[in-house]
Design a protein around this motif. Structure first.
Motif, PDB file in Angstrom:
ATOM      1  N   PRO A 147       0.817  -1.214   0.000  1.00  0.00           N
ATOM      2  CA  PRO A 147       0.000   0.000   0.000  1.00  0.00           C
ATOM      3  C   PRO A 147       0.854   1.269   0.000  1.00  0.00           C
ATOM      4  O   PRO A 147       1.834   1.389   0.722  1.00  0.00           O
ATOM      5  CB  PRO A 147      -0.804  -0.124   1.297  1.00  0.00           C
ATOM      6  CG  PRO A 147      -0.908  -1.600   1.524  1.00  0.00           C
ATOM      7  CD  PRO A 147       0.401  -2.163   1.053  1.00  0.00           C
ATOM      8  N   GLU A 148       0.470   2.187  -0.887  1.00  0.00           N
ATOM      9  CA  GLU A 148       1.078   3.516  -1.007  1.00  0.00           C
ATOM     10  C   GLU A 148       2.511   3.497  -1.527  1.00  0.00           C
ATOM     11  O   GLU A 148       3.206   4.516  -1.493  1.00  0.00           O
ATOM     12  CB  GLU A 148       1.035   4.273   0.340  1.00  0.00           C
ATOM     13  CG  GLU A 148      -0.379   4.515   0.858  1.00  0.00           C
ATOM     14  CD  GLU A 148      -1.220   5.330  -0.114  1.00  0.00           C
ATOM     15  OE1 GLU A 148      -0.712   6.344  -0.622  1.00  0.00           O
ATOM     16  OE2 GLU A 148      -2.366   4.930  -0.375  1.00  0.00           O
ATOM     17  N   ALA A 149       2.986   2.370  -2.021  1.00  0.00           N
ATOM     18  CA  ALA A 149       4.342   2.330  -2.585  1.00  0.00           C
ATOM     19  C   ALA A 149       4.398   3.200  -3.831  1.00  0.00           C
ATOM     20  O   ALA A 149       3.478   3.179  -4.655  1.00  0.00           O
ATOM     21  CB  ALA A 149       4.729   0.900  -2.935  1.00  0.00           C
ATOM     22  N   PRO A 150       5.468   3.991  -4.021  1.00  0.00           N
ATOM     23  CA  PRO A 150       5.612   4.753  -5.264  1.00  0.00           C
ATOM     24  C   PRO A 150       5.605   3.807  -6.460  1.00  0.00           C
ATOM     25  O   PRO A 150       6.229   2.739  -6.439  1.00  0.00           O
ATOM     26  CB  PRO A 150       6.968   5.449  -5.103  1.00  0.00           C
ATOM     27  CG  PRO A 150       7.192   5.517  -3.619  1.00  0.00           C
ATOM     28  CD  PRO A 150       6.573   4.260  -3.074  1.00  0.00           C
ATOM     29  N   LEU A 151       4.880   4.183  -7.487  1.00  0.00           N
ATOM     30  CA  LEU A 151       4.702   3.315  -8.648  1.00  0.00           C
ATOM     31  C   LEU A 151       6.031   2.811  -9.202  1.00  0.00           C
ATOM     32  O   LEU A 151       6.225   1.606  -9.396  1.00  0.00           O
ATOM     33  CB  LEU A 151       3.949   4.078  -9.748  1.00  0.00           C
ATOM     34  CG  LEU A 151       3.913   3.393 -11.117  1.00  0.00           C
ATOM     35  CD1 LEU A 151       3.105   2.112 -11.060  1.00  0.00           C
ATOM     36  CD2 LEU A 151       3.365   4.334 -12.180  1.00  0.00           C
ATOM     37  N   LEU A 152       6.974   3.721  -9.466  1.00  0.00           N
ATOM     38  CA  LEU A 152       8.214   3.320 -10.124  1.00  0.00           C
ATOM     39  C   LEU A 152       9.117   2.504  -9.205  1.00  0.00           C
ATOM     40  O   LEU A 152       9.906   1.688  -9.679  1.00  0.00           O
ATOM     41  CB  LEU A 152       8.955   4.553 -10.649  1.00  0.00           C
ATOM     42  CG  LEU A 152       8.200   5.353 -11.727  1.00  0.00           C
ATOM     43  CD1 LEU A 152       9.034   6.534 -12.208  1.00  0.00           C
ATOM     44  CD2 LEU A 152       7.803   4.465 -12.906  1.00  0.00           C
TER      45      LEU A 152
END
Length: 316
Positions: A147-152
């Motif tokens: 959850p909420e991890a930066p996409l890249l």
């Protein structure tokens, strides 16, 4: 500083029986991109086709069509290019938006309108001929997208895990091997790893496309560079709001920069096959393909200075 490469892509067919008629589609012209410029490009074809046409397909790739009407027992096509690459402005991975926000922003909702850039990205959310959207792929990728991890950051972790857990094996697959079998065996080649990574990302609701091109390879220490020892390459690009399309190479666990030359992109390999066609006659035949990517400073050593005027680079 920019770097310049010479690319030679040879395709040869030797037919068991004469071919009376043939139509071929070629996608062998490198794309024009902010970081990539094609200084010169040409095709040498034997025999000469009766008709040739050049157009840009719906995905922005340059296509050459060839129509042969006379009997022939062999076909040779050489695509030759000088390409200049500039360093890319690679984004800071942690500065990308949370992956769920990207997924949710592109999810279909009645009455919700998208700008042209995001609408284009939505075309890369779905299954295609070689890419599947399945729960199993989403479950494999889930540990890289908490959850909420930066996409890249999540995409980079997924790329690294594919590199670590899958084995490069040219004998394990062919162009028709389903991506589900690649997942089961954990073996394949660059196009298999690209299709698998696309399946994972699209199964999470993230837009990702297949990129076709070339990679500069390095000969073993103490060995010379050889003509025809390279091959076409494949990797993926992920859409990230605020950054556009960002490339990842799961075969080599890196983000492409100055050693990846882009030919084109599509939903999967079927959209960007370098050469595809239909023939009348021919019998049994297999293509012989030889690719050579050489830095400009090594060109004369590899080919001899006499060959340089044939397609001299014209970049400023």
């Amino acid at each position: 500083m920019p770097v310049r490469y010479h690319v030679r892509h040879d395709t040869r067919y030797r037919y068991d029986q004469p071919v009376g008629e043939s139509r071929q589609l070629l996608r062998l012209t490198p794309r024009e991109l902010p970081w990539q410029h094609t200084c010169a490009h040409r095709l040498d074809i034997d025999p000469e086709p009766a008709r040739r046409q050049r157009f840009v397909d719906g995905l922005g790739n340059t296509v050459e069509t060839l129509h042969f009407e006379q009997d022939h027992e062999a076909l040779f096509i050489r695509a030759e290019s000088w390409v200049e690459l500039a360093p890319r402005d690679l984004p800071a991975l942690a500065d990308s938006p949370a992956w769920e926000s990207v997924r949710d922003a592109l999810e279909y909702r009645a009455g919700h309108t998208l700008d042209a850039e995001r609408l284009e990205a939505c075309a890369y959310l779905f299954e295609s001929r070689h890419v599947r959207v399945k729960r199993e792929f989403a479950e494999y990728a889930a540990p890289d997208f908490p959850p909420e991890a930066p996409l890249l950051v999540g995409v980079h972790h997924l790329m690294q895990r594919i590199f670590d857990e899958f084995t490069f094996d040219p004998e394990a697959t062919d162009v028709s091997t389903p991506v589900t079998e690649v997942f089961e065996s954990r073996r394949g080649v660059c196009q298999d790893f690209a299709h698998f990574m696309l399946s994972c990302l699209r199964s999470l609701g993230l837009p990702a496309r297949y990129v076709s091109g070339y990679l500069l390879t390095r000969p073993p220490p103490g060995k010379p560079r050889l003509v025809g020892a390279d091959a076409t390459h494949a990797w993926v690009a992920v859409y990230c709001p605020g950054h556009g399309w960002v490339d990842f190479d799961p075969t080599n666990a890196l983000m492409p920069d100055l050693e990846h030359i882009t030919l084109g992109w599509g939903h999967d390999f079927a959209d960007v096959s370098p050469l595809r066609g239909v023939i009348l006659g021919g019998g049994e035949h297999e293509p012989e393909i030889a690719v050579t990517v050489v830095p400009e400073e090594e060109f004369a050593t590899l080919y001899g200075a006499a060959e340089l005027p044939g397609l001299a680079p014209a970049c400023g």
